[in-house]
Design a protein around this motif. Structure first.
Motif, PDB file in Angstrom:
ATOM      1  N   ALA A 100      -0.198   4.173  -0.332  1.00 51.50           N
ATOM      2  CA  ALA A 100      -0.276   5.454   0.363  1.00 51.50           C
ATOM      3  C   ALA A 100       0.147   5.374   1.824  1.00 51.50           C
ATOM      4  CB  ALA A 100      -1.688   6.021   0.276  1.00 51.50           C
ATOM      5  N   GLY A 101       0.423   4.170   2.336  1.00 50.97           N
ATOM      6  CA  GLY A 101       0.815   4.065   3.739  1.00 50.97           C
ATOM      7  C   GLY A 101       0.361   2.778   4.379  1.00 50.97           C
ATOM      8  N   GLY A 137     -13.355   7.993   3.988  1.00 52.50           N
ATOM      9  CA  GLY A 137     -12.058   7.335   3.898  1.00 52.50           C
ATOM     10  C   GLY A 137     -11.277   7.859   2.722  1.00 52.50           C
ATOM     11  N   THR A 138     -10.797   6.959   1.862  1.00 55.16           N
ATOM     12  CA  THR A 138     -10.013   7.354   0.693  1.00 55.16           C
ATOM     13  C   THR A 138     -10.848   7.369  -0.585  1.00 55.16           C
ATOM     14  OG1 THR A 138      -9.275   5.055   0.419  1.00 55.16           O
ATOM     15  CG2 THR A 138      -7.845   6.519   1.687  1.00 55.16           C
ATOM     16  N   GLN A 167       6.338  -0.270  10.186  1.00 55.27           N
ATOM     17  CA  GLN A 167       6.424  -1.599   9.605  1.00 55.27           C
ATOM     18  C   GLN A 167       5.040  -2.160   9.291  1.00 55.27           C
ATOM     19  OE1 GLN A 167       9.271  -3.254   8.708  1.00 55.27           O
ATOM     20  NE2 GLN A 167       7.863  -4.682   7.715  1.00 55.27           N
ATOM     21  N   ALA A 168       4.882  -2.677   8.094  1.00 62.32           N
ATOM     22  CA  ALA A 168       3.655  -3.351   7.699  1.00 62.32           C
ATOM     23  C   ALA A 168       3.829  -4.854   7.864  1.00 62.32           C
ATOM     24  CB  ALA A 168       3.314  -3.018   6.247  1.00 62.32           C
ATOM     25  N   ASP A 169       2.747  -5.537   8.254  1.00 58.90           N
ATOM     26  CA  ASP A 169       2.779  -6.998   8.321  1.00 58.90           C
ATOM     27  C   ASP A 169       2.808  -7.605   6.925  1.00 58.90           C
ATOM     28  OD1 ASP A 169       2.535  -7.211  11.211  1.00 58.90           O
ATOM     29  OD2 ASP A 169       0.466  -6.541  10.948  1.00 58.90           O
ATOM     30  N   ILE A 170       2.167  -6.928   5.996  1.00 60.54           N
ATOM     31  CA  ILE A 170       2.085  -7.411   4.624  1.00 60.54           C
ATOM     32  C   ILE A 170       1.842  -6.199   3.736  1.00 60.54           C
ATOM     33  CG2 ILE A 170      -0.426  -7.790   4.680  1.00 60.54           C
ATOM     34  CD1 ILE A 170       0.062 -10.381   3.065  1.00 60.54           C
ATOM     35  N   PHE A 171       2.290  -6.252   2.495  1.00 61.05           N
ATOM     36  CA  PHE A 171       2.063  -5.147   1.565  1.00 61.05           C
ATOM     37  C   PHE A 171       1.108  -5.615   0.473  1.00 61.05           C
ATOM     38  CE2 PHE A 171       2.736  -2.450  -2.066  1.00 61.05           C
ATOM     39  CZ  PHE A 171       2.780  -1.189  -1.499  1.00 61.05           C
ATOM     40  N   VAL A 172       0.142  -4.759   0.126  1.00 59.96           N
ATOM     41  CA  VAL A 172      -0.899  -5.113  -0.833  1.00 59.96           C
ATOM     42  C   VAL A 172      -1.031  -4.025  -1.890  1.00 59.96           C
ATOM     43  CG1 VAL A 172      -3.349  -5.658  -1.157  1.00 59.96           C
ATOM     44  CG2 VAL A 172      -2.163  -6.390   0.933  1.00 59.96           C
ATOM     45  N   GLN A 173      -0.983  -4.426  -3.145  1.00 63.43           N
ATOM     46  CA  GLN A 173      -1.315  -3.538  -4.256  1.00 63.43           C
ATOM     47  C   GLN A 173      -2.620  -4.036  -4.859  1.00 63.43           C
ATOM     48  OE1 GLN A 173       0.086  -0.585  -6.298  1.00 63.43           O
ATOM     49  NE2 GLN A 173      -2.122  -0.925  -6.544  1.00 63.43           N
ATOM     50  N   SER A 174      -3.677  -3.259  -4.672  1.00 62.81           N
ATOM     51  CA  SER A 174      -4.986  -3.626  -5.203  1.00 62.81           C
ATOM     52  C   SER A 174      -5.124  -3.152  -6.639  1.00 62.81           C
ATOM     53  CB  SER A 174      -6.100  -2.988  -4.357  1.00 62.81           C
ATOM     54  OG  SER A 174      -6.017  -3.403  -3.023  1.00 62.81           O
ATOM     55  N   HIS A 186      -4.915   0.595  -7.589  1.00 64.91           N
ATOM     56  CA  HIS A 186      -5.492   1.499  -6.599  1.00 64.91           C
ATOM     57  C   HIS A 186      -4.382   2.295  -5.934  1.00 64.91           C
ATOM     58  CE1 HIS A 186      -8.072   2.888  -3.308  1.00 64.91           C
ATOM     59  NE2 HIS A 186      -9.110   2.415  -3.987  1.00 64.91           N
ATOM     60  N   LYS A 187      -4.669   3.579  -5.662  1.00 69.30           N
ATOM     61  CA  LYS A 187      -3.659   4.453  -5.081  1.00 69.30           C
ATOM     62  C   LYS A 187      -3.512   4.262  -3.578  1.00 69.30           C
ATOM     63  CE  LYS A 187      -4.222   8.009  -8.635  1.00 69.30           C
ATOM     64  NZ  LYS A 187      -2.896   7.787  -9.237  1.00 69.30           N
TER      65      LYS A 187
END
Length: 375
Positions: A336-337, A14-15, A281-288, A295-296
């Protein structure tokens, strides 16, 4: 003085990237084993680069997995995941890495740990950290895991062969229950911030969710860590510390959460947006935020918790989505997307997570010897 060498495979899953090793190739003594691994990864490094080792200076590139064929019935492979601190002499064998779980499946095939005929191979793997089972399905040709394919993962260049990961009954790996505090919503008393509403979910990993608008940040996606976001990062660290105290107050003594551990992590959530996803379109945006750094992309285990929380009324995530039942799968925006995750959550007397499914790619990058200085 000569250096000591041990066998390892360097893989992307994965990433994430990390060293994957056979348990039989490592010392049986945990202290000796971890000393070798820390040296191999280049930790601790006060410059946060791990320049003198295989690590990449950030949490997603500072990971190890120890793998063995399992003697347990109905289990093919067992593995321990280790999150290696960049700046401290510490390896946290806590929870799981969903990204590198894909690499474990490919590693098991390529290293001959399982009998793999051509076609789709299904593996049952046990994560020893959490005691949870993962079912992996991947394509095999000529006795090796297929690498080429058309699955694109945002945050990884190119495309690869899909590896389907189904995390079975993933809740409670750290705390013993889906909600470590027993509630889908908690109000923490945070130093310097006051009462702050969060949701703490333990499903693949333990994650503390907080809505960005409650903190007054300008834009979570621009969090870079370090001096650029010193105030914001201090705020998030205070929230995490308060969450750890709250979890320990609510849990049993045998389930105490260490303040310096890699879990829980923090996840800032905001309404879905399309700007960084090229119109998708995202349902929700998350910055970990993992181990004190933004997190990138998004850890798979955090994405799992997002998908689970999205389906449970009363959580910060579900309330932000504004609907009783989240779409399945849920499309999670991250720096990143997008990441698409499907969670099966049921409710009788309590909420139960039957499974969470995600697709990843993996590739072996190097196989050989890793050298570490002798003491």
């Amino acid at each position: 003085m000569k250096q000591h060498a041990f066998k390892a495979v360097f893989m992307r899953g994965g990433t994430s990237k990390g060293l994957i090793m056979h348990r039989a190739d490592l010392p049986a003594d945990p202290a000796e084993r971890d000393g070798m691994i820390l040296s191999a990864m280049g930790s601790p490094d006060p410059y946060s680069r791990q320049l003198d080792g295989m690590g990449g200076g950030i949490s997603s590139l500072s990971k190890v997995v120890i793998v063995a064929r399992s003697s347990l019935p109905d289990i093919d492979i067992e593995y321990s995941f280790g999150q290696v601190s960049v700046t401290e002499a510490a390896i946290y064998y806590v929870g799981n890495c969903g990204n590198l779980t894909a690499a474990v499946a490919a590693f098991a095939v390529d290293e001959g740990l399982v009998l793999a005929n051509d076609g789709i191979l299904k593996l049952t793997m046990l994560n020893l950290n959490s005691g949870k089972v993962v079912s992996a399905s991947l394509q095999v040709e000529a006795g090796e895991a297929v690498v080429t394919g058309d699955l694109v993962i945002d945050g990884v260049s190119g495309a690869g062969a899909p590896i389907r990961l189904q995390f079975v009954d993933p809740a409670g790996g750290l705390s013993g229950q889906l909600f470590p505090t027993g509630s889908p919503i908690d109000v923490l008393e945070v130093e310097g911030l006051g009462p702050t509403e969060v949701t703490i979910v333990d499903a693949g990993a333990a994650v503390v969710f907080v809505e960005e608008s409650e903190l007054g940040f300008a834009d979570a996606v621009r969090l870079q860590g370090g001096a650029e976001n010193a105030i914001e990062m201090a705020c998030l660290d205070a929230i995490r510390n308060a969450a750890v105290r709250h979890m320990n107050a609510a849990g049993e003594a045998s389930q105490m959460v260490r303040q310096d551990s890699s879990e829980p992590s923090i996840a800032l959530v905001t309404p879905g947006r399309s700007g960084l996803m090229e119109g998708r379109q995202a349902d929700i945006f998350v910055q970990s935020v993992v181990m004190g750094m933004p997190h990138k992309a998004i850890p798979v285990t955090t994405a799992m918790c997002v998908a689970v929380a999205a389906k449970i009324r009363g959580t910060v995530v579900n309330s932000l989505l504004g609907k009783d039942e989240a779409a399945c799968p849920i499309n999670i925006g991250h720096p990143a997307g997008l990441c698409s995750v499907e969670a099966v959550v049921t409710h009788t007397d309590a909420w139960h997570v039957e499974s969470v499914t995600v697709f990843r790619t993996a590739r072996r990058l190097m196989r050989g010897l890793v050298y570490v200085p002798r003491d």
